[in-house]
Design a protein around this motif. Structure first.
Motif, short mmCIF file in Angstrom:
data_model
loop_
_atom_site.label_atom_id
_atom_site.label_comp_id
_atom_site.label_asym_id
_atom_site.label_seq_id
_atom_site.Cartn_x
_atom_site.Cartn_y
_atom_site.Cartn_z
N THR A 120 1.00 -1.25 0.01
CA THR A 120 0.24 0.19 -0.25
C THR A 120 0.38 1.77 0.38
N THR A 121 1.92 1.14 -0.11
CA THR A 121 3.41 2.52 -0.06
C THR A 121 3.85 2.54 -1.12
N PRO A 122 4.14 3.28 -1.70
CA PRO A 122 4.67 3.74 -3.14
C PRO A 122 6.06 3.06 -2.90
N ARG A 123 6.72 3.42 -1.73
CA ARG A 123 8.13 3.42 -1.92
C ARG A 123 8.45 2.84 -1.00
N THR A 124 9.14 1.40 -0.56
CA THR A 124 9.57 1.05 0.73
C THR A 124 11.05 1.06 0.08
N LEU A 125 11.54 1.62 1.39
CA LEU A 125 13.55 1.76 1.82
C LEU A 125 13.44 0.44 3.02
N VAL A 126 14.70 -0.43 2.37
CA VAL A 126 15.02 -1.64 3.16
C VAL A 126 16.55 -1.87 3.67
N VAL A 127 16.47 -1.28 4.70
CA VAL A 127 17.75 -1.48 5.68
C VAL A 127 18.36 -1.93 6.17
N ASP A 128 19.43 -3.28 6.55
CA ASP A 128 19.27 -4.51 6.35
C ASP A 128 21.18 -4.91 6.36
N HIS A 129 21.59 -5.27 7.28
CA HIS A 129 23.15 -6.22 7.02
C HIS A 129 22.63 -8.16 6.88
N HIS A 130 21.80 -8.29 6.96
CA HIS A 130 21.60 -9.75 7.02
C HIS A 130 21.56 -10.10 5.64
N ALA A 131 22.63 -11.53 5.42
CA ALA A 131 22.86 -12.10 3.90
C ALA A 131 21.42 -12.90 3.79
N ARG A 135 14.85 -8.90 -0.23
CA ARG A 135 15.41 -8.21 -1.95
C ARG A 135 14.51 -7.07 -1.65
N PHE A 136 13.00 -8.08 -0.55
CA PHE A 136 12.01 -6.91 -1.09
C PHE A 136 11.41 -5.43 -1.22
N GLY A 137 10.92 -4.74 -1.31
CA GLY A 137 10.44 -3.62 -1.10
C GLY A 137 11.31 -2.90 -3.05
N SER A 138 11.46 -1.67 -2.85
CA SER A 138 11.98 -0.66 -3.87
C SER A 138 13.30 -0.28 -3.87
N ASP A 139 13.68 0.10 -2.86
CA ASP A 139 14.82 0.50 -3.11
C ASP A 139 15.65 0.32 -1.41
N HIS A 140 17.27 -0.17 -1.70
CA HIS A 140 17.43 -0.74 -0.66
C HIS A 140 19.05 -0.06 -0.35
N VAL A 141 19.45 -0.22 1.22
CA VAL A 141 20.69 -0.26 1.91
C VAL A 141 20.68 -1.20 2.28
N VAL A 142 21.65 -1.72 1.96
CA VAL A 142 21.72 -3.99 2.45
C VAL A 142 23.80 -3.91 1.95
N ASP A 143 24.23 -4.31 3.78
CA ASP A 143 25.08 -4.59 3.34
C ASP A 143 26.06 -5.38 4.67
N VAL A 144 25.83 -6.68 4.08
CA VAL A 144 26.57 -7.93 5.08
C VAL A 144 27.72 -7.43 5.74
N THR A 145 28.11 -6.05 5.38
CA THR A 145 29.54 -6.08 6.23
C THR A 145 29.44 -5.12 7.47
N ALA A 146 28.21 -4.98 7.32
CA ALA A 146 28.34 -3.36 8.32
C ALA A 146 28.16 -4.84 9.89
N GLU A 147 28.45 -4.08 11.14
CA GLU A 147 28.10 -4.60 12.18
C GLU A 147 26.65 -4.75 12.82
N SER A 148 26.23 -4.17 12.27
CA SER A 148 24.20 -4.15 12.60
C SER A 148 23.69 -2.77 11.90
N THR A 149 22.43 -2.85 11.58
CA THR A 149 21.77 -2.14 11.17
C THR A 149 22.01 -0.45 11.71
N THR A 150 22.02 -0.52 13.24
CA THR A 150 22.50 1.01 13.64
C THR A 150 23.63 1.22 12.85
N VAL A 151 24.47 0.48 12.23
CA VAL A 151 25.92 1.75 11.34
C VAL A 151 25.35 1.99 10.50
N LEU A 152 24.13 1.36 9.95
CA LEU A 152 24.09 1.10 8.24
C LEU A 152 23.06 2.78 8.49
#
Length: 335
Positions: A120-131, A135-152
């Motif tokens: 129901t939302t036009p854009r979904t930004l996914v911020v995550d560090h899980h391997a 990749r659901f959602g429309s936009d991503h900041v996904v990096d497995v090298t980040a120690e935590s999502t708070t780092v991102l």
């Protein structure tokens, strides 16, 4: 009075993907209303990420809601985190926000019933560090090298030029400290970020004691029963597994935080490569936490069994008797 770390210049270099960070920053800067979702049963990284981002955006003039599908309230161990006033019940979430942001969520399924907001939302930004991120959602900041999502989240705030004050810093630190097991699995960059957060005014002992080091008396009886039935078994590949299980009777009157702490004790068993704790969530339903030493990827094992996570910390759910559940895990480890 809050103190603030000086914001790094917007667009400053980062160790993460510059294009992803810039695109995400632009989305957040353009949004007038944002719903930020953590996964079901949020931990310090999920809720800390949501509250840190929510506080920064709300102080920048954005309307913000933070939510998770379950439980109905903030877990007691995390209730002291700043920004709790941004959290709304799942039933009260805006069904059509200008932007949906998910934090520390590897798959839509981990949103529970709030996953419908992705539609129901036009854009979904996914911020995550899980391997295991799908990749659901429309936009991503996904990096497995980040120690935590708070780092991102910290990197995103820097990219936007938003200051990190003490309230935001405490949320960022809580996620970083817990996901690195007290910085045992952190890079130098993670330690440097921690130092920056300390300089803002974070008091680690005061912040972390209720999150990781406080349990009720009933916890001791549960531990005695659960550790007393722990066993070490060997998969066909030679992988030695220490495992135990927590019944609904064992868990009576205890918070999920108490149950989640068991894996960190079991995993210290010498001579084992994998630790598993099965937590009964129904008559024949189990939630399973996995930990491993270097060389064993429990994220791959959990993914085979319908879950996911990190290389050395993962989880999944399964049905059956405890014996059947154990055999499925051993079969996956042997596969």
């Amino acid at each position: 009075m809050r103190t603030s770390a000086r914001a790094r210049p917007a667009g400053a270099p980062s160790r993460f993907d510059d294009a992803d960070l810039s695109a995400a920053a632009a989305l957040l800067e353009d949004a007038s209303s944002v719903v930020i979702l953590a996964h079901v049963n949020p931990d310090a990284d999920a809720l800390g990420s949501a509250l840190a981002l929510g506080l920064a955006l709300s102080r920048n003039g954005c309307t913000v809601q933070v939510a998770f599908a379950e439980p109905a309230e903030i877990p007691e161990s995390l209730a002291g985190l700043a920004g709790a006033e941004l959290v709304v019940p799942a039933d009260d979430v805006d069904p059509t926000p200008g932007l949906l942001v998910t934090v520390d969520v590897n798959s839509r399924a981990r949103l529970g019933r709030l996953g419908a907001l992705v539609d129901t939302t036009p854009r979904t930004l996914v911020v995550d560090h899980h391997a295991s991120n799908t990749r659901f959602g429309s936009d991503h900041v996904v990096d497995v090298t980040a120690e935590s999502t708070t780092v991102l989240i910290a990197a995103l705030l820097d990219r936007m030029g938003l200051p990190i004050d003490t309230d935001i810093a405490e949320n960022l630190y809580a996620g970083l400290a817990t996901d690195t097991v007290g910085f045992r699995h952190s890079t130098g960059a993670g330690h440097r970020l921690a130092g920056r957060l300390l300089d803002v005014g974070v008091s680690p002992d005061e912040l972390m004691r209720p999150i990781t080091d406080t349990h009720p008396e009933g916890w001791l009886g549960m531990l005695a029963a659960v550790l007393g039935r722990a066993e070490v078994v060997t998969a066909s590949t030679g992988t030695r597994v220490v495992w135990t299980w927590i019944t609904t009777e064992d868990a009576a009157g205890l918070r999920s935080e108490e149950l989640d702490s068991v894996i960190d004790i079991v995993r210290t068993t010498k001579g084992t490569q994998v630790a598993a704790v099965f937590k009964q969530a129904g008559p024949a339903h189990w939630q399973v936490s996995l930990r491993s030493l270097p060389g064993t990827d429990v994220s791959a094992v959990a993914t085979v069994l319908g879950g996911g996570g990190h290389v050395r910390a993962a989880g999944y759910s399964c049905d059956g008797t405890i014996g059947q559940a154990r055999e499925r895990l051993l079969a996956a480890l042997s596969g």
